[in-house]
Motif scaffolding. Structure first.
Motif, mmCIF file in Angstrom:
data_model
loop_
_atom_site.group_PDB
_atom_site.id
_atom_site.type_symbol
_atom_site.label_atom_id
_atom_site.label_comp_id
_atom_site.label_asym_id
_atom_site.label_seq_id
_atom_site.Cartn_x
_atom_site.Cartn_y
_atom_site.Cartn_z
ATOM 1 N N ALA A 33 18.060 14.841 33.257
ATOM 2 C CA ALA A 33 16.884 15.695 33.455
ATOM 3 C C ALA A 33 16.142 15.396 34.739
ATOM 4 N N GLY A 34 16.533 14.329 35.469
ATOM 5 C CA GLY A 34 15.935 14.042 36.761
ATOM 6 C C GLY A 34 14.994 12.867 36.791
ATOM 7 N N ARG A 35 14.838 12.133 35.710
ATOM 8 C CA ARG A 35 13.948 10.978 35.708
ATOM 9 C C ARG A 35 14.656 9.759 36.306
ATOM 10 N N THR A 36 13.846 8.796 36.708
ATOM 11 C CA THR A 36 14.396 7.547 37.225
ATOM 12 C C THR A 36 14.889 6.676 36.060
ATOM 13 N N LEU A 37 15.670 5.654 36.395
ATOM 14 C CA LEU A 37 16.236 4.804 35.352
ATOM 15 C C LEU A 37 15.150 4.040 34.603
ATOM 16 N N GLY A 38 14.180 3.500 35.337
ATOM 17 C CA GLY A 38 13.102 2.774 34.683
ATOM 18 C C GLY A 38 12.282 3.648 33.762
ATOM 19 N N ASP A 39 11.917 4.851 34.239
ATOM 20 C CA ASP A 39 11.145 5.774 33.406
ATOM 21 C C ASP A 39 11.942 6.219 32.193
ATOM 22 N N ALA A 40 13.244 6.455 32.359
ATOM 23 C CA ALA A 40 14.084 6.885 31.242
ATOM 24 C C ALA A 40 14.204 5.792 30.195
ATOM 25 N N VAL A 41 14.349 4.546 30.628
ATOM 26 C CA VAL A 41 14.463 3.436 29.673
ATOM 27 C C VAL A 41 13.153 3.249 28.918
ATOM 28 N N VAL A 42 12.014 3.329 29.614
ATOM 29 C CA VAL A 42 10.719 3.158 28.952
ATOM 30 C C VAL A 42 10.492 4.263 27.921
ATOM 31 N N ARG A 43 10.805 5.497 28.277
ATOM 32 C CA ARG A 43 10.624 6.608 27.335
ATOM 33 C C ARG A 43 11.550 6.460 26.126
ATOM 34 N N ALA A 44 12.780 6.029 26.363
ATOM 35 C CA ALA A 44 13.721 5.858 25.253
ATOM 36 C C ALA A 44 13.288 4.724 24.327
ATOM 37 N N ILE A 45 12.756 3.646 24.884
ATOM 38 C CA ILE A 45 12.282 2.531 24.049
ATOM 39 C C ILE A 45 11.082 2.962 23.216
ATOM 40 N N ASP A 46 10.162 3.706 23.822
ATOM 41 C CA ASP A 46 8.980 4.156 23.083
ATOM 42 C C ASP A 46 9.348 5.116 21.948
ATOM 43 N N ALA A 47 10.437 5.861 22.111
ATOM 44 C CA ALA A 47 10.850 6.815 21.076
ATOM 45 C C ALA A 47 11.812 6.211 20.061
#
Length: 294
Positions: free
Chosen positions: A137-151
């Motif tokens: 979807a275009g997010r960075t790796l750090g942002d994607a990992v943080v969002r996945a951990i929170d969910a």
């Protein structure tokens, strides 16, 4: 003669505990004075990194918080149980209580840790798949990992929440993942931390890397299930061999208690029982190591 010796031992242990608590209080007081000189804002914004001790590390891995405020009470109860066992059954009973309570606590923490890690590894591919979709979807790796951990659900969310916190505080994602991998000592987490570190240093497709990691986790899980099925008979035999002497001793104690009590009241009998207990513990440890090597 036994009661004064046990009381002396208890007083010595309480004296050592008091000295340790006194030194800890002096150290904390000195640190508070230094922090006051440096300023509260500086101390709050840049706290010094403190590595947890082995006991706190065991509690964290098990998903529990170390009860710092109740450590003195727990040690006092353990010493009281040790004293009562010594007064009631002699030095052998005190030795058994002194060994069984810490070993029982450690076994319970290890059992919780292994159950938690097994559930964590089961949830990890789903979290990585969500990271891959966020990367597409275009997010960075750090942002994607943080969002996945929170969910993610627990226990994965609770275990990796420190990664999300460290990344938001400015710590590099490879370093945060490596810290969690070192804490839980799990091969899947180490592979994830290594892959993210290599991608961060040399570049490449992060989505392809995570996709290959998902395949590796599924293959490792399938191989582990096949291994458990193939070694089921061996593990059952080891459990039977470990429980058989204890079961026989319990049966003899229930049917003919005078037989074992006669050994318990005799000096040579106590030595024999202590030797039997030591050999039983050594045999269980050897069987456990053999199963771990399979």
């Amino acid at each position: 003669m036994k009661a004064p010796l046990l009381l002396g031992l208890l007083c010595s242990l309480l004296l050592v505990l008091g000295v340790v608590l006194l030194q800890k209080g002096w150290r904390q007081t000195g640190e508070e004075r230094v922090l006051q000189r440096l300023g509260q804002d500086l101390a709050a914004s840049a706290p010094p990194p403190v590595k947890p001790g082995w006991l706190e590390r065991a509690f964290i891995r098990a998903g529990l918080d170390l009860p710092h405020g109740r450590m003195g009470l727990m040690v006092s109860l353990w010493l009281a149980a040790l004293l009562l066992a010594g007064l009631a059954g002699g030095w052998m009973a005190a030795l058994v209580v002194a060994l069984l309570l810490p070993l029982g606590l450690r076994a319970w923490l290890v059992w919780r840790y292994r159950r938690r890690v097994r559930r964590l590894v089961e949830q990890l591919p789903q979290m990585l798949d969500q990271v891959v979709r966020s990367l597409h979807a275009g997010r960075t790796l750090g942002d994607a990992v943080v969002r996945a951990i929170d969910a993610s659900p627990d226990p994965l969310h609770a275990a990796l929440s420190r990664v999300s916190r460290d990344v938001q505080l400015g710590v590099g994602l490879p370093d945060a993942l490596q810290e969690v991998a070192d804490l839980f000592e799990q091969e899947e987490l180490r592979i994830l931390a290594l892959g993210v570190r290599v991608n961060h240093r040399y570049g490449g497709s992060a989505s392809e890397l995570l996709g290959n990691l998902i395949k590796v986790i599924h293959e490792r899980e399938q191989i582990a299930r096949q291994l458990r099925a193939m070694t089921g008979e061996t593990r059952f035999t080891a459990v039977v061999l470990a429980l058989l002497p204890v079961s026989v001793a319990g049966y003899i104690l229930s049917v003919n208690p005078g037989y074992l009590m006669g050994l318990w009241q005799d000096a040579s009998g106590q030595q024999m029982l202590l030797a039997a207990f030591s050999m039983q513990a050594l045999g269980c440890f050897i069987l456990w190591r053999m199963l771990r090597s399979v």
